[in-house]
Design a protein around this motif. Structure first.
Motif: not given
Length: 884
Positions: A505-507, A634-636, A645-647, A720-721
């Motif tokens: 989250t924070l990162f 998108e992930k960030a 968010s994802w949800t 990131v992955d």
């Protein structure tokens, strides 16, 4: 113990099997590693790309080639003098019907012999979940799915199943087939008719699981998950029978000499990590026969100032702590204030990292882990009710105070086992209590309850002489059991809370400089002085001399050389801020997107730009690069949980973000902006390579076991992955290594730098020294050396010494911009930076006896016997000298 000399982490999956790993053994042997460090080898879900979604702990994955392939790999490795270390996953398994243990629990409920395997609350407060497992797998609310036909009864292989969301869920015993046959039975439960829906609903209500909308998981889940992933169920490995079932294959493979060691995934997820590690070490010792002790490391995130629990019989961590420390060493402390001021202006939030982290924790507790938080509150309320002096503390009050405590907890977890907290645990817990007390208000009733909660969670033995004030005291055994249950819930909640709030989250929502937003890093530590770095290294050498040293992992946010390049920005923050002020509005405009998001995007464009990508890229090369950035973006954005968010994805905002990237390809201003960013990045890149080379040499020569992540033997500009798990071009690496002659000076021309050959050759030479003199590295002291002269602050020098043998290591720091000509094949220009700087050696180490293994030359020595840095670093920005 026969500790590894150096490891190479390989990510196994159906596209890179155990036999594929075997094909690369000659390359890794030539490079100098001693052990392959394998991602999980147990059977995982079909299509798994990582292996952590285990379905069978007792089989080697068929997708990886099975047991036969593993044994072929082990035999071939032994022939080349290499060993194998396997990553094992004791904390969780796949919550999927392909997991036979899980499927049996779904079929039989608490009567299943495998019910004890999983951490399930069969006595949930919701009556609808008593004796059932919540399955939050429906794409829509239950009633909607029932009416739409998304839930069906199907017949396959002589059995009936519940079919939903591509899952085949078992039915409890007793379901009778219609006399007319399976098709008629399925038709009778068809939801297209009212009668069919009623029959289907009645059947589902009689199962040992309750189908539910996926959104119910945070509030209603009644089993422990891995973090907040409802596809992974927690395992009760603290149970002896479960422990044996989970570890049987790994122990057998170790006993048979197939494996030489184990890496324990997410040790903080276990109920009692210390007891677990003691049991595992004991079983490994029993299994080893005449072999040396097994190598045993744990995946553990250490907070700033935290050390690995001294009670654990482990060889150390997997190296996230070192990754943070070496990264911080390469960041200029003076850059922190201006970069944070610029970021705060963009984000419109002047608060520090600590306050923002507390906000992220509050969100996690309220929206992502409410079921786990409330279960813990109920467990503590049960303890409160057992004593007349505390029974008036309500669940609501406990939940409120507990939330305040969890929001400020400073470490991933405490380990209040073996009779209570360790001294370090006590200090961390008191820090949390002090912070929570300030938030609640000293002297308030809530503060009083906070102290009571602190006592309940101490792990101390129950005092059987509790004063009863004239009435019965709590029954000691029942109280001890209730306290242990509450403590376990607390200690298994804080790790996912810490990880999700900080790393995920924070990162992603705070980014003054993204090179400091990494797994294992502190949100508040920007840089590290040489003295502090050496002190941490000395501490590791004293307590865990065989801990892993990593600079890249399968979980990293950015590749090691992406971070090394971004670290260069800290050397000239005002210049970077001026550029960002010009570029961020142009980058954000096409969306439009928030300026803070555009700045994060700008850093990623700069950090991950491939060296082979020209300033005006086009075609597939540009498309591939921007596709990688888009995947990161998108992930960030979703992990940040600010605008999407994802949800609850915000399609409109995500499309705006995508337009910002599209504009870099399809608009005149976008192409011009991309050219400007690329020109700057490619000018910056050589300095980043200098940092990357320094980081590599530190990892290979400091106390500990250097771990090489797959592909990072050349420059690693991954994100990131899944970006950091892309296929590795092994033929290219083998070709480069074949061109390197270890008996000759390392090649330092521009081509060697550009292709990464210099990094590969440095690794090879450093690991060759480890092979030639293992005691020097495993047992030798590490002595920082004094440097004087105009550039003394930019040199890190130390000796590795054992008996009469020694090794001198010299790397630069915070001067990569000045040394960039090295990476452009212009060493003659770059090395003048060091004029007048000297390294002072101890009187018993004559400089004349040293030879630089990289250049083949003896370093120049002045009349005082000091080493001339300009002469030592004449050809390369780092040096690795041994006694001739």
């Amino acid at each position: 113990m026969n500790a590894p000399r150096a490891t190479a982490r390989l990510q196994l999956h159906a596209g890179f099997t155990l036999d594929d790993a075997r094909a690369q053994l000659p390359y890794y042997a030539a490079l100098g590693v001693s052990h392959l460090y394998l991602s999980p080898i147990t059977q995982a879900r079909d299509g798994s790309t990582h292996g952590y979604d285990v379905t069978d702990h007792q089989r080697v994955s068929a997708a990886l080639g099975g047991d036969a392939a593993l044994r072929r790999l082990a035999a071939a490795a032994r022939d080349l003098g290499l060993g194998l270390i396997a990553d094992i996953v004791p904390n969780h398994m796949a919550a999927h019907p392909s997991n036979a243990w899980w499927a049996d629990v779904l079929r039989l409920g608490q009567r299943s012999p495998h019910a004890r395997v999983f951490d399930i609350d069969w006595d949930a407060p919701d009556p609808a979940l008593r004796g059932k497992v919540l399955l939050p797998v429906l794409p829509d609310p239950y009633g909607v799915c029932l009416a739409s036909g998304a839930i069906q009864i199907v017949h396959d292989a002589d059995a009936f199943f519940v079919s939903v969301s591509e899952l085949r869920l078992p039915l409890a015993p007793g379901f009778a087939m219609d006399a007319a046959g399976p098709d008629a039975t399925c038709a009778a439960h068809n939801a297209q008719t009212a009668e069919g829906r009623a029959r289907l609903h009645d059947l589902l209500e009689r199962q040992h699981y309750r189908l539910a909308w996926w959104r119910t998981a945070p509030e209603q889940i009644n089993w422990r998950r891995f973090f907040e992933i409802s596809e992974l169920v927690g395992v009760r490995v603290e149970d002896d029978i479960v422990f044996d079932a989970v570890h049987g294959m790994a122990l057998r493979l170790y006993r048979e000499g197939v494996l030489d060691g184990l890496r324990i995934d997410h040790v903080d997820g276990l109920a009692s990590p210390g007891a677990y590690l003691r049991r595992l070490r004991q079983r490994l010792t029993q299994a080893r026969g005449e072999r040396a002790s097994a190598y045993l490391v744990v995946e553990k995130i250490l907070a700033d100032g935290e050390t690995l629990d001294f009670r654990w019989p482990t060889d150390g961590t997997t190296g996230y702590d070192f990754m943070d420390q070496v990264g911080a060493l390469l960041h200029a402390p003076a850059a922190q204030a201006p970069l944070e001021a610029y970021w705060n202006g963009l984000a419109g939030d002047p608060r520090g990292a600590s306050a923002q982290l507390q906000d992220a924790r509050q969100r996690m507790l309220a929206r992502h882990f409410p079921a786990e938080r409330q279960a813990l509150a109920r467990a503590l309320a049960r303890v409160a009710r057992m004593d007349l002096r505390t029974r008036d503390w309500t669940t609501t009050a406990i939940d409120r105070v507990l939330t305040a405590l969890l929001a400020v907890f400073p470490v991933y977890r405490t380990y209040a086992e073996d009779g209570g907290r360790s001294p370090a645990d006590t200090d961390w817990f008191h820090t949390a209590l002090d912070r929570a007390r300030t938030a609640l208000g000293p002297g308030t009733a809530d503060a009083r309850l906070l102290d009571q909660i602190g006592h309940w969670l101490s792990g101390a033995p129950v005092d059987e002489s509790l004063a009863s004030h004239g009435v019965s005291a709590p029954e000691p055994h029942a109280l001890a059991e209730a306290l242990a249950h509450a403590l376990r819930r607390f200690q298994q909640l804080t790790p996912p809370l810490a990880a999700k709030a900080l790393e995920d989250t924070l990162f992603y929502r705070r980014g003054p400089l993204l090179s400091r937003n990494e797994v294992g890093s502190s949100a508040e530590r920007f840089s590290l002085s040489p003295d502090a770095f050496h002190a941490l290294s000395a501490e590791r050498a004293a307590t865990h001399p065989h801990a892993m040293l990593a600079t890249a992992t399968h979980d990293h946010k950015r590749g090691e050389d992406t971070r090394a390049r971004l670290a260069v920005l800290s050397e000239a923050p005002d210049e970077w801020i001026a550029l960002a002020q010009a570029w961020v509005p142009r980058l954000a405009r096409p969306g439009p997107i928030a300026s803070a998001d555009a700045y994060l995007l700008l850093q990623s464009l700069v950090g991950a730009w491939p060296l082979a990508l020209p300033p005006e890229p086009a075609g597939d090369a540009l498309a591939d690069y921007l596709a990688r950035i888009a995947q990161w973006q998108e992930k960030a954005l979703r992990e940040a949980k600010l605008r999407t968010s994802w949800t609850d994805p915000d399609a409109a905002y995500e499309q705006s973000a995508a337009r910002c990237l599209d504009a870099l390809k399809h608009t005149d201003d976008g192409r011009l902006l991309l050219r400007e960013i690329a020109d700057y990045t490619l000018r910056l890149a050589p300095a980043g390579l200098v940092n990357g080379l320094a980081q590599t040499l530190l990892r290979c020569t400091l106390p500990g076991v250097p771990d090489l992540y797959q592909g990072a033997d050349l420059w690693d500009f991954s994100l990131v992955d899944p970006d950091n798990r892309r296929p590795v071009d092994y033929p290219a690496r083998a070709d480069l290594l074949a061109l390197d002659d270890p008996g000759q000076p390392i090649v330092t021309n521009a081509a060697a730098w550009h292709r990464g050959a210099i990094k590969q050759a440095l690794i090879r030479r450093a690991l060759a020294l480890r092979a030639r003199d293992p005691a020097l590295f495993s047992d030798g002291r590490c002595e920082p050396l004094a440097v004087h002269g105009p550039q003394a602050a930019h040199v890190l020098a130390y000796l590795r010494r054992h008996e009469t043998r020694c090794l001198l290591v010299v790397v630069p720091r915070l001067c990569a911009r000045a040394l960039a000509p090295y990476a452009q094949g212009q060493a003659a220009q770059a090395h003048r930076f060091w004029d007048g700087s000297r390294i002072r050696l101890p009187s018993d180490v004559p400089a004349a006896g040293l030879v630089d293994t990289l250049s083949g030359r003896q370093p120049g020595v002045d009349t005082a016997g000091d080493i001339d840095v300009a002469d030592l670093l004449r050809d390369c920005p780092v040096a690795l000298c041994v006694a001739g």
